[in-house]
Motif scaffolding. Structure first.
Motif, PDB file in Angstrom:
ATOM      1  N   VAL A 200      73.976 101.905  52.335  1.00  0.00           N
ATOM      2  CA  VAL A 200      73.463 101.502  51.011  1.00  0.00           C
ATOM      3  C   VAL A 200      73.718 102.590  49.914  1.00  0.00           C
ATOM      4  CG1 VAL A 200      71.561 103.221  51.570  1.00  0.00           C
ATOM      5  CG2 VAL A 200      71.066 101.268  50.051  1.00  0.00           C
ATOM      6  N   ALA A 201      74.078 102.220  48.723  1.00  0.00           N
ATOM      7  CA  ALA A 201      74.459 102.799  47.424  1.00  0.00           C
ATOM      8  C   ALA A 201      73.344 102.892  46.656  1.00  0.00           C
ATOM      9  CB  ALA A 201      75.456 101.974  46.888  1.00  0.00           C
ATOM     10  N   THR A 202      72.876 104.005  45.919  1.00  0.00           N
ATOM     11  CA  THR A 202      72.204 104.197  44.957  1.00  0.00           C
ATOM     12  C   THR A 202      72.613 104.191  43.600  1.00  0.00           C
ATOM     13  OG1 THR A 202      72.395 106.618  44.678  1.00  0.00           O
ATOM     14  CG2 THR A 202      70.910 105.645  46.605  1.00  0.00           C
ATOM     15  N   ALA A 203      71.750 104.042  42.649  1.00  0.00           N
ATOM     16  CA  ALA A 203      71.964 103.826  41.301  1.00  0.00           C
ATOM     17  C   ALA A 203      72.772 105.154  40.541  1.00  0.00           C
ATOM     18  CB  ALA A 203      70.844 103.435  40.304  1.00  0.00           C
ATOM     19  N   SER A 204      72.291 106.293  41.632  1.00  0.00           N
ATOM     20  CA  SER A 204      72.500 107.711  41.052  1.00  0.00           C
ATOM     21  C   SER A 204      74.035 107.958  41.606  1.00  0.00           C
ATOM     22  CB  SER A 204      71.894 108.730  41.522  1.00  0.00           C
ATOM     23  OG  SER A 204      71.657 108.655  43.017  1.00  0.00           O
ATOM     24  N   GLY A 205      74.661 107.043  42.364  1.00  0.00           N
ATOM     25  CA  GLY A 205      76.417 107.196  42.859  1.00  0.00           C
ATOM     26  C   GLY A 205      76.326 107.763  43.977  1.00  0.00           C
ATOM     27  N   LEU A 206      75.262 107.534  44.900  1.00  0.00           N
ATOM     28  CA  LEU A 206      75.508 107.975  46.485  1.00  0.00           C
ATOM     29  C   LEU A 206      75.584 106.668  47.224  1.00  0.00           C
ATOM     30  CD1 LEU A 206      72.623 110.576  46.318  1.00  0.00           C
ATOM     31  CD2 LEU A 206      74.744 110.966  46.242  1.00  0.00           C
ATOM     32  N   THR A 207      76.451 106.809  48.222  1.00  0.00           N
ATOM     33  CA  THR A 207      76.373 106.095  49.507  1.00  0.00           C
ATOM     34  C   THR A 207      75.979 106.627  50.770  1.00  0.00           C
ATOM     35  OG1 THR A 207      78.404 104.664  48.144  1.00  0.00           O
ATOM     36  CG2 THR A 207      77.980 104.371  50.437  1.00  0.00           C
ATOM     37  N   PHE A 208      75.029 106.122  51.503  1.00  0.00           N
ATOM     38  CA  PHE A 208      74.609 106.450  52.759  1.00  0.00           C
ATOM     39  C   PHE A 208      75.088 105.669  53.859  1.00  0.00           C
ATOM     40  CE2 PHE A 208      71.810 108.248  49.764  1.00  0.00           C
ATOM     41  CZ  PHE A 208      71.481 109.642  50.018  1.00  0.00           C
ATOM     42  N   ILE A 209      75.648 106.140  55.018  1.00  0.00           N
ATOM     43  CA  ILE A 209      76.044 105.390  56.096  1.00  0.00           C
ATOM     44  C   ILE A 209      75.962 106.307  57.365  1.00  0.00           C
ATOM     45  CG2 ILE A 209      78.515 105.724  55.628  1.00  0.00           C
ATOM     46  CD1 ILE A 209      79.068 103.008  56.639  1.00  0.00           C
ATOM     47  N   GLY A 210      75.646 105.442  58.400  1.00  0.00           N
ATOM     48  CA  GLY A 210      75.474 105.984  59.907  1.00  0.00           C
ATOM     49  C   GLY A 210      76.527 105.290  60.578  1.00  0.00           C
ATOM     50  N   ALA A 211      76.404 104.207  61.248  1.00  0.00           N
ATOM     51  CA  ALA A 211      77.468 103.177  61.683  1.00  0.00           C
ATOM     52  C   ALA A 211      78.158 103.606  62.926  1.00  0.00           C
ATOM     53  CB  ALA A 211      78.113 102.604  60.460  1.00  0.00           C
ATOM     54  N   THR A 212      78.440 104.986  63.014  1.00  0.00           N
ATOM     55  CA  THR A 212      79.529 105.315  63.829  1.00  0.00           C
ATOM     56  C   THR A 212      79.026 105.504  65.384  1.00  0.00           C
ATOM     57  OG1 THR A 212      79.437 107.821  63.639  1.00  0.00           O
ATOM     58  CG2 THR A 212      81.060 106.521  62.430  1.00  0.00           C
ATOM     59  N   GLN A 213      79.862 105.854  66.226  1.00  0.00           N
ATOM     60  CA  GLN A 213      79.495 106.212  67.441  1.00  0.00           C
ATOM     61  C   GLN A 213      78.575 107.503  67.604  1.00  0.00           C
ATOM     62  OE1 GLN A 213      83.227 106.056  69.751  1.00  0.00           O
ATOM     63  NE2 GLN A 213      82.389 104.353  71.057  1.00  0.00           N
ATOM     64  N   GLU A 214      79.232 108.376  66.737  1.00  0.00           N
ATOM     65  CA  GLU A 214      78.757 109.687  66.510  1.00  0.00           C
ATOM     66  C   GLU A 214      77.144 109.569  65.907  1.00  0.00           C
ATOM     67  OE1 GLU A 214      80.304 113.606  64.212  1.00  0.00           O
ATOM     68  OE2 GLU A 214      80.674 111.628  63.218  1.00  0.00           O
ATOM     69  N   HIS A 215      76.384 110.611  66.370  1.00  0.00           N
ATOM     70  CA  HIS A 215      74.951 110.606  66.001  1.00  0.00           C
ATOM     71  C   HIS A 215      74.861 111.142  64.710  1.00  0.00           C
ATOM     72  CE1 HIS A 215      74.147 110.585  70.870  1.00  0.00           C
ATOM     73  NE2 HIS A 215      74.742 109.705  70.291  1.00  0.00           N
ATOM     74  N   MET A 216      75.166 110.833  63.530  1.00  0.00           N
ATOM     75  CA  MET A 216      75.411 111.250  62.143  1.00  0.00           C
ATOM     76  C   MET A 216      75.057 110.303  61.215  1.00  0.00           C
ATOM     77  SD  MET A 216      76.317 114.481  61.469  1.00  0.00           S
ATOM     78  CE  MET A 216      77.062 115.158  63.021  1.00  0.00           C
ATOM     79  N   PHE A 217      74.476 110.913  59.989  1.00  0.00           N
ATOM     80  CA  PHE A 217      74.224 110.093  59.063  1.00  0.00           C
ATOM     81  C   PHE A 217      74.986 110.934  57.805  1.00  0.00           C
ATOM     82  CE2 PHE A 217      70.718 108.467  56.004  1.00  0.00           C
ATOM     83  CZ  PHE A 217      71.391 107.389  55.996  1.00  0.00           C
ATOM     84  N   ARG A 218      75.501 110.014  57.045  1.00  0.00           N
ATOM     85  CA  ARG A 218      76.320 110.863  55.748  1.00  0.00           C
ATOM     86  C   ARG A 218      76.035 110.230  54.369  1.00  0.00           C
ATOM     87  NH1 ARG A 218      79.708 110.525  60.428  1.00  0.00           N
ATOM     88  NH2 ARG A 218      80.873 112.439  60.766  1.00  0.00           N
ATOM     89  N   ALA A 219      76.121 111.164  53.522  1.00  0.00           N
ATOM     90  CA  ALA A 219      75.901 110.761  52.114  1.00  0.00           C
ATOM     91  C   ALA A 219      77.326 110.914  51.474  1.00  0.00           C
ATOM     92  CB  ALA A 219      75.004 111.443  51.345  1.00  0.00           C
ATOM     93  N   TYR A 220      78.009 109.946  50.653  1.00  0.00           N
ATOM     94  CA  TYR A 220      79.173 110.356  49.946  1.00  0.00           C
ATOM     95  C   TYR A 220      79.150 110.025  48.615  1.00  0.00           C
ATOM     96  CZ  TYR A 220      81.629 109.637  54.401  1.00  0.00           C
ATOM     97  OH  TYR A 220      82.112 109.842  55.852  1.00  0.00           O
TER      98      TYR A 220
END
Length: 114
Positions: free
Chosen positions: A34-54
């Protein structure tokens, strides 16, 4: 615009045994972002138990948090009038075929106040 390895070997490895070593290598993933209007993209999706913001424009990793299982789902975002803040939520349920654990957690994170 940019590309990078996505995920580490921390929660995956030979014979389906986690290595516990977070070597960036790119791992199988299933789920959206999901991408925000403020310029952040959030994603989990991997085998790894991690949530990231780019940072959407550069791909720079800004933040990450450990989940109880894989975030193999598409996150969502919402605005709370009561708190005056934006939140991002992900279902951290894992995925049997992805070997990303199992959980029944919904995790919400508050974005910083602007």
């Amino acid at each position: 615009m940019w590309s990078r390895l996505f995920g580490t070997s921390r929660d995956s490895g030979p014979l389906a045994l986690p290595t516990f070593v977070p070597i960036p290598m790119g791992v199988p993933n299933i789920g959206g972002s999901v991408a925000t209007a403020s310029g952040l993209t959030f994603i989990g999706a991997t085998q790894e138990h991690m949530f990231r913001a780019y940072e959407t424009t550069t791909g720079r990793l800004l933040w990450k948090a450990r989940l109880p299982a894989g975030g193999n789902a598409s996150p969502t975002t919402y605005w709370s009038n009561a708190s005056g803040r934006q939140f991002v939520v992900i279902a951290s349920g894992g995925h049997g075929a992805m070997l990303s654990g199992a959980s029944d957690a919904l995790i919400a994170y508050a974005l910083p106040k602007q």
